[in-house]
Design an enzyme around this catalytic site. Structure first.
Site, PDB file in Angstrom:
ATOM      1  N   SER A 209       0.844  -1.209   0.000  1.00 26.00           N
ATOM      2  CA  SER A 209       0.000   0.000   0.000  1.00 26.00           C
ATOM      3  C   SER A 209       0.868   1.242   0.000  1.00 26.00           C
ATOM      4  O   SER A 209       1.997   1.221   0.501  1.00 26.00           O
ATOM      5  CB  SER A 209      -0.899   0.019   1.233  1.00 26.00           C
ATOM      6  OG  SER A 209      -1.572   1.272   1.323  1.00 26.00           O
TER       7      SER A 209
ATOM      8  N   TYR B 135      -2.056  -0.916  10.501  1.00 23.81           N
ATOM      9  CA  TYR B 135      -2.129  -1.249   9.068  1.00 23.81           C
ATOM     10  C   TYR B 135      -0.840  -0.852   8.344  1.00 23.81           C
ATOM     11  O   TYR B 135      -0.271  -1.664   7.602  1.00 23.81           O
ATOM     12  CB  TYR B 135      -3.339  -0.557   8.427  1.00 23.81           C
ATOM     13  CG  TYR B 135      -3.459  -0.825   6.945  1.00 23.81           C
ATOM     14  CD1 TYR B 135      -3.658  -2.126   6.469  1.00 23.81           C
ATOM     15  CD2 TYR B 135      -3.357   0.199   6.007  1.00 23.81           C
ATOM     16  CE1 TYR B 135      -3.759  -2.380   5.096  1.00 23.81           C
ATOM     17  CE2 TYR B 135      -3.463  -0.043   4.647  1.00 23.81           C
ATOM     18  CZ  TYR B 135      -3.656  -1.339   4.201  1.00 23.81           C
ATOM     19  OH  TYR B 135      -3.755  -1.591   2.847  1.00 23.81           O
TER      20      TYR B 135
HETATM   21  P1  NAP Z   1     -11.540  -6.439  -0.433  1.00 19.86           P
HETATM   22  O1  NAP Z   1     -12.368  -5.817  -1.509  1.00 19.86           O
HETATM   23  O2  NAP Z   1     -12.001  -6.324   0.985  1.00 19.86           O
HETATM   24  O3  NAP Z   1     -11.309  -7.980  -0.769  1.00 19.86           O
HETATM   25  C1  NAP Z   1     -10.538  -8.763   0.128  1.00 19.86           C
HETATM   26  C2  NAP Z   1     -10.334 -10.140  -0.437  1.00 19.86           C
HETATM   27  O4  NAP Z   1      -9.491 -10.870   0.482  1.00 19.86           O
HETATM   28  C3  NAP Z   1     -11.611 -10.930  -0.593  1.00 19.86           C
HETATM   29  O5  NAP Z   1     -11.561 -11.667  -1.787  1.00 19.86           O
HETATM   30  C4  NAP Z   1     -11.589 -11.864   0.609  1.00 19.86           C
HETATM   31  O6  NAP Z   1     -12.236 -13.102   0.336  1.00 19.86           O
HETATM   32  C5  NAP Z   1     -10.105 -12.116   0.758  1.00 19.86           C
HETATM   33  N1  NAP Z   1      -9.733 -12.595   2.098  1.00 19.86           N
HETATM   34  C6  NAP Z   1     -10.065 -12.044   3.301  1.00 19.86           C
HETATM   35  N2  NAP Z   1      -9.552 -12.796   4.299  1.00 19.86           N
HETATM   36  C7  NAP Z   1      -8.894 -13.835   3.699  1.00 19.86           C
HETATM   37  C8  NAP Z   1      -8.172 -14.949   4.204  1.00 19.86           C
HETATM   38  N3  NAP Z   1      -8.001 -15.138   5.525  1.00 19.86           N
HETATM   39  N4  NAP Z   1      -7.635 -15.829   3.316  1.00 19.86           N
HETATM   40  C9  NAP Z   1      -7.814 -15.654   1.984  1.00 19.86           C
HETATM   41  N5  NAP Z   1      -8.480 -14.609   1.456  1.00 19.86           N
HETATM   42  C10 NAP Z   1      -9.022 -13.722   2.314  1.00 19.86           C
HETATM   43  O7  NAP Z   1     -10.051  -5.837  -0.441  1.00 19.86           O
HETATM   44  P2  NAP Z   1      -9.332  -4.818  -1.457  1.00 19.86           P
HETATM   45  O8  NAP Z   1      -9.756  -3.430  -1.116  1.00 19.86           O
HETATM   46  O9  NAP Z   1      -9.470  -5.308  -2.845  1.00 19.86           O
HETATM   47  O10 NAP Z   1      -7.801  -4.945  -0.974  1.00 19.86           O
HETATM   48  C11 NAP Z   1      -6.979  -6.003  -1.469  1.00 19.86           C
HETATM   49  C12 NAP Z   1      -5.529  -5.760  -1.071  1.00 19.86           C
HETATM   50  O11 NAP Z   1      -5.107  -4.490  -1.555  1.00 19.86           O
HETATM   51  C13 NAP Z   1      -5.267  -5.754   0.435  1.00 19.86           C
HETATM   52  O12 NAP Z   1      -4.021  -6.384   0.701  1.00 19.86           O
HETATM   53  C14 NAP Z   1      -5.192  -4.273   0.770  1.00 19.86           C
HETATM   54  O13 NAP Z   1      -4.417  -4.026   1.918  1.00 19.86           O
HETATM   55  C15 NAP Z   1      -4.549  -3.739  -0.490  1.00 19.86           C
HETATM   56  N6  NAP Z   1      -4.809  -2.317  -0.736  1.00 19.86           N
HETATM   57  C16 NAP Z   1      -6.084  -1.881  -0.925  1.00 19.86           C
HETATM   58  C17 NAP Z   1      -6.308  -0.528  -1.176  1.00 19.86           C
HETATM   59  C18 NAP Z   1      -7.695   0.007  -1.402  1.00 19.86           C
HETATM   60  O14 NAP Z   1      -7.861   1.247  -1.373  1.00 19.86           O
HETATM   61  N7  NAP Z   1      -8.690  -0.828  -1.668  1.00 19.86           N
HETATM   62  C19 NAP Z   1      -5.229   0.359  -1.206  1.00 19.86           C
HETATM   63  C20 NAP Z   1      -3.944  -0.125  -0.988  1.00 19.86           C
HETATM   64  C21 NAP Z   1      -3.738  -1.466  -0.749  1.00 19.86           C
HETATM   65  P3  NAP Z   1     -13.571 -13.573   1.125  1.00 19.86           P
HETATM   66  O15 NAP Z   1     -14.597 -12.475   0.928  1.00 19.86           O
HETATM   67  O16 NAP Z   1     -13.904 -14.858   0.482  1.00 19.86           O
HETATM   68  O17 NAP Z   1     -13.161 -13.705   2.567  1.00 19.86           O
END
Ligand code: NAP
Length: 248
Positions: free
Chosen positions: A141, A154
């Site tokens: 991130s 985080y």
């Molecule tokens: P999201 O929409 O909340 O999706 C999270 C995903 O992770 C879901 O597919 C969920 O699957 C899965 N997951 C949760 N717990 C898990 C576990 N224990 N084992 C395997 N899978 C698991 O998240 P996102 O916003 O796309 O973020 C994804 C990544 O990008 C993260 O690492 C986050 O820190 C990073 N990131 C996000 C942003 C942002 O603004 N969105 C910015 C910077 C970095 P289930 O629903 O099946 O549990």
């Protein structure tokens, strides 16, 4: 021929958000893709159906990446179904901001277990199967650069992940495996909608601070992952690609 033809990719947390976008993009670039999830079975199955309908190859596999035996089974399922593994994307992650006074062991363990232990377990189980040309990509991130208030846990997890990326690029480079991270800025995802970031003051602040004047979309992160996974990035390892519309 597509640039990832004959490659096998595993994307953790691919039922939603950035992970789903990455799985979709790697499949459209020709990779056979394992869509990992924990609870969202329906969404993972729908994504597999969508990829297959578009002419791609995909399989959904349930595994909690915080659990070593489930991670080992995830890697075994991948090898059994597709005969190898070339690209691993550690995407599954959670973000919960809290003031330092509100720090709890539970907040610490939830975020460190998923965001740090998970990628370590997945890398450890996957690496024995990655040969020359293998690519490990960690989704970190931009918080490790902008260090926003109320994000000590985080940002701590993602700082650890950036260090792990650097260490593994040294450790695995001699085996021909490249290790990089993508460090997104704020992205519109299922997660940022579910936790109220979308429409919040934090979104407005991000848009104001970002030279490109907006937040990002999953496809913009997926495109960078596709590049890092491909031979086009054959001389790129140990890098942290900050994709945040210019926000530092
Ligand atoms: P999201 O929409 O909340 O999706 C999270 C995903 O992770 C879901 O597919 C969920 O699957 C899965 N997951 C949760 N717990 C898990 C576990 N224990 N084992 C395997 N899978 C698991 O998240 P996102 O916003 O796309 O973020 C994804 C990544 O990008 C993260 O690492 C986050 O820190 C990073 N990131 C996000 C942003 C942002 O603004 N969105 C910015 C910077 C970095 P289930 O629903 O099946 O549990």
């Amino acid at each position: 021929m597509n640039k990832l033809s004959n490659k096998v990719a595993l994307v953790t947390g691919a039922s939603k958000g950035i992970g789903a976008g990455i799985a979709r993009r790697l499949a459209s670039d020709g990779a056979k893709v394992v869509v990992n999830y924990t609870t969202s079975e329906r969404e993972a199955a729908a994504l597999v159906t969508e990829i297959k309908a578009a002419g791609g190859t995909a399989l959904s596999v349930r595994a909690d990446v915080r659990n070593k035996s489930e991670v080992d089974a995830l890697i075994q399922s991948t090898i059994a179904r597709f005969g190898g593994l070339d690209i691993v994307v550690n995407n599954a992650g959670i973000y919960q901001f809290a003031r330092i006074e509100d720090t709890t062991e539970e907040l610490y363990r939830q975020q460190f277990d998923l965001n740090v232990l998970g990628p370590l377990l997945v890398a450890g189980a996957a690496v024995p199967h990655l040969g020359q040309g293998g690519s490990l990509i960690n989704i970190s991130s931009f918080v490790t650069r902008i260090l926003p208030a109320d994000s000590a846990i985080y940002s701590g997890t993602k700082g650890a992940l950036d260090a792990i990326t650097g260490v593994l690029s040294r450790e695995l480079g001699p085996r021909g495996i490249r290790v990089n991270s993508v460090n997104p800025g704020l992205i519109e995802t299922d997660g940022t909608h579910a936790n109220g970031v979308m429409g919040s003051e934090f979104q407005t602040w991000n848009e104001q601070q970002t030279p490109l004047g907006r937040i990002g979309q999953v496809e913009e992160i997926a495109a960078i992952v596709s590049f890092l996974a491909s031979g086009d990035a054959g001389w790129v390892s140990g890098e942290h690609i900050i994709a945040s519309g210019g926000m530092r």
